[in-house]
Design an enzyme around this catalytic site. Structure first.
Site, PDB file in Angstrom:
ATOM      1  N   THR A 418       0.774  -1.225   0.000  1.00  6.63           N
ATOM      2  CA  THR A 418       0.000   0.000   0.000  1.00  6.63           C
ATOM      3  C   THR A 418       0.813   1.286   0.000  1.00  6.63           C
ATOM      4  O   THR A 418       2.017   1.297   0.201  1.00  6.63           O
ATOM      5  CB  THR A 418      -1.035   0.099   1.152  1.00  6.63           C
ATOM      6  OG1 THR A 418      -0.351   0.287   2.379  1.00  6.63           O
ATOM      7  CG2 THR A 418      -1.880  -1.119   1.251  1.00  6.63           C
ATOM      8  N   ASP A 465      -5.726 -11.504   0.386  1.00  5.11           N
ATOM      9  CA  ASP A 465      -6.217 -10.963   1.655  1.00  5.11           C
ATOM     10  C   ASP A 465      -7.428 -11.738   2.171  1.00  5.11           C
ATOM     11  O   ASP A 465      -7.850 -11.541   3.307  1.00  5.11           O
ATOM     12  CB  ASP A 465      -6.595  -9.479   1.505  1.00  5.11           C
ATOM     13  CG  ASP A 465      -5.403  -8.554   1.654  1.00  5.11           C
ATOM     14  OD1 ASP A 465      -4.329  -9.028   2.062  1.00  5.11           O
ATOM     15  OD2 ASP A 465      -5.547  -7.346   1.376  1.00  5.11           O
TER      16      ASP A 465
END
Length: 607
Positions: A418, A465
């Site tokens: 990220t 995820d």
């Protein structure tokens, strides 16, 4: 711009974009991007940052070229949304290892009156099932094997989400905010230390022929720091998006190339389809705003676990006895660390059972705020002992509310990646946006959008995820298991903070870092609003995290006595690099003050 580049662009646009939109939008803007004479400095370890003061507006991002793009947009009168789009497009180019148009994002936005949450999280393809990450024998795939595969790629959502937000809050034409990234892709940018080191540490990227040819030398070495890298494929793709909007990625030649790369992956193909891309929809969600001390902290609801878990940690700390010397010798003290880590264990236990995509999973008691109710947090706080850790595996989920379906606890598995952007503009708007392709360089698949040119953008591996195992040994399903069209649970925690009495915005912040995003952002809030540190000093402080097991302290940042004291209380303690990428902008009596994480290359710019 030279004539060959113009001709090349026109020819490519005509070839791949038969339904061009009018270019009149460009004429509506006086914005002229000026290539800056800045580049990321060589980073060796931590670099002390000064913090940055501004009066009217400020932008904080993970790379100086990206920050400058947002700064130029704001200086031209653009909104925070305009600037965020420009920043994200440049990050796609200069920080491809962390985020980009091949991934997803969460955006918190304040228009001066109302807080809004825009969901651009990836979705699972329509043809997957809960056994996505199981082999033929029903065994769980090795994590990194799953990452570097077509099976890990989710339907990207960043562009669709930004387009939705721009239609509501943009001031400059859509096409204008793509100029910085297109120019830099055409003319080249210097490879930063972070990009170089990422390339050096990611062997699997060499397995993708296009990525290997683009990011490595003929001898197989990662491109050196300072190498001027042009990305002609990305320039063409961004030009199409500037002309056609997000449909240029979700349909047509770019979409066909994405699907072809995924379905024809040489090791483990995926099932992403053209229909999956064409039908992706960004979502507007109701933000979660939670009272904490004298502030109202607003963050993203599920499918993000960030705000709920972070505010559980802070709420449990608030229920404990008054802070016992939070800072000792300008570092978090042992007593505070013990309480913070124990609160983290309890919050992550709840996270592992309850939080997942709300379109598939009901909140406890039908309301996510039940997990933050003061009475419930008081019950959780009573489980914390002053001198003894509950230790690895000692924290169990609580019962914040009745469930229609019983969920099993998800086993721990890695989370990565990220980038974060914080912006406050001169029009009274502010945003916090966290975007990701998950692992460093995502699925290690480079799409050139069907241009046949060098470069392009990387595809995400966000489906890792999800829980790899769909249920526990008793057959009880896991809330965050794989399902068609579902959004994987995230830890991204874009955060806006308001004064409870005046309702005035006082800060925008967030960070990359996988599940540790939650700890990084929570500790920064404590440092800024409990310990009274400015944004930069708060971001400079060392990190301590636990996901419920081992405690990790930032290597070399705490004295040996701190490690020994935590071990004496029953914590299993190890040191490791905890490379957050926090960005924060706070409103002060003098104006604005921004901080950038010294562990990465970000800066703040403003006026």
């Amino acid at each position: 711009m030279d004539t060959p580049v113009v001709c090349r662009r026109l020819a490519t646009l005509l070839l791949f974009s038969p339904l061009l939109l009018s270019s009149a939008a460009l004429a509506e803007s006086d914005f002229q991007y000026q290539r800056p004479d800045i580049a990321p400095e060589t980073v060796s370890g931590r670099e002390q940052e000064p913090g940055w003061a501004a009066q009217r507006f400020a932008v904080a991002a993970a790379n100086p070229l990206a920050t400058d793009a947002g700064y130029q947009i704001l200086k031209a009168g653009g909104s925070a949304i305009d600037a965020a789009i420009a920043v994200q497009m440049v990050l796609t180019l200069v920080e491809p290892q962390s985020s980009g148009i091949g991934g997803g994002s969460f955006l918190m936005y304040h228009d001066g009156e109302e807080v809004k949450a825009y969901d651009g999280r990836e979705t699972a393809p329509s043809s997957v099932d809960e056994g996505l990450f199981l082999d033929r024998d029903g065994e769980v795939l090795a994590f990194m094997k799953a990452v570097a595969s077509g099976r890990s790629v989710g339907v990207p959502g960043t562009l669709r989400m930004l387009e939705m937000a721009h239609k509501a809050h943009g001031r400059l034409p859509w096409a204008a905010v793509f100029e910085p990234a297109i120019t830099l892709a055409d003319e080249g940018f210097p490879v930063s230390p972070s990009l170089h080191s990422g390339l050096a540490d990611t062997d699997a990227l060499r397995d993708d022929a296009r990525a290997s040819a683009f990011y490595f030398t003929e001898e197989g070495e990662p491109l050196p720091e300072g190498h001027m890298l042009k990305n002609p494929a990305l320039a063409v793709i961004l030009e199409r998006i500037a002309e056609q909007g997000s449909s240029a990625l979700h349909t047509g030649g770019v979409a066909e190339d994405i699907v072809g790369r995924v379905q024809n992956h040489p090791a483990i193909p995926g099932s992403l389809s053209l229909e999956d891309l064409a039908t992706y929809t960004a979502r507007k969600r109701k933000p979660l705003c939670t009272d904490w001390q004298d502030y109202r902290v607003c963050g993203f609801p599920p499918p993000s676990s960030g705000h709920l878990t972070m505010m559980q940690i802070l709420g449990i700390l608030e229920q404990l006895a008054p802070s016992k010397a939070g800072l000792e010798d300008d570092l978090p003290g042992v007593d505070w660390l013990h309480s913070f880590l124990e609160a983290s264990r309890l919050a992550f236990a709840d996270r592992g059972r309850y939080i997942a995509d709300p379109d598939f999973v009901e909140a406890p008691g039908g309301d996510w705020s039940r997990m933050l109710a003061p009475d419930y947090l008081a019950e959780r706080a009573d489980l914390i002992e002053d001198e003894q850790s509950m230790g690895s595996g000692g924290a169990s989920p609580g019962n914040p509310g009745a469930l229609a379906t019983a969920w099993a606890v998800q086993p721990a598995q890695p989370e990565y990646g990220t980038s974060h952007i914080s912006i406050i503009d001169e029009h009274g708007n502010a945003l916090a946006m966290t975007s990701s392709i998950e692992q460093t360089f995502g699925a290690r698949i480079l799409s050139d959008g069907g241009t046949g040119m060098p470069g392009g953008f990387l595809l995400n591996n966000e489906l890792t995820d999800f829980s790899f195992t769909p249920s526990d040994d008793n057959g009880t399903p896991i809330a965050n298991r794989v399902e068609p069209g579902k959004r994987p649970r995230s830890s991204m925690s874009p955060t806006l903070v308001f004064d409870r009495n005046s309702d005035q915005l006082v800060a925008s912040l967030g960070s990359p870092g996988g599940a540790a995003i939650i700890h990084y952002t929570a500790r920064s809030l404590v440092a800024m609003f409990d310990w009274g540190l400015d944004a930069q000093r708060a971001l400079d402080l060392p990190h301590a995290i636990t996901l419920g097991g081992t405690v990790y302290l930032e290597a070399g940042r705490f004295p040996p006595a701190t490690l020994e004291a935590l071990r004496a209380r029953g914590h299993e303690v190890e040191e490791r690099e905890l490379t957050s990428g926090l960005q924060a902008i706070q409103r002060t009596e003098e104006g604005l003050f921004g901080g950038a994480d010294p562990r990465r290359e970000g800066i703040v710019m403003g006026e």
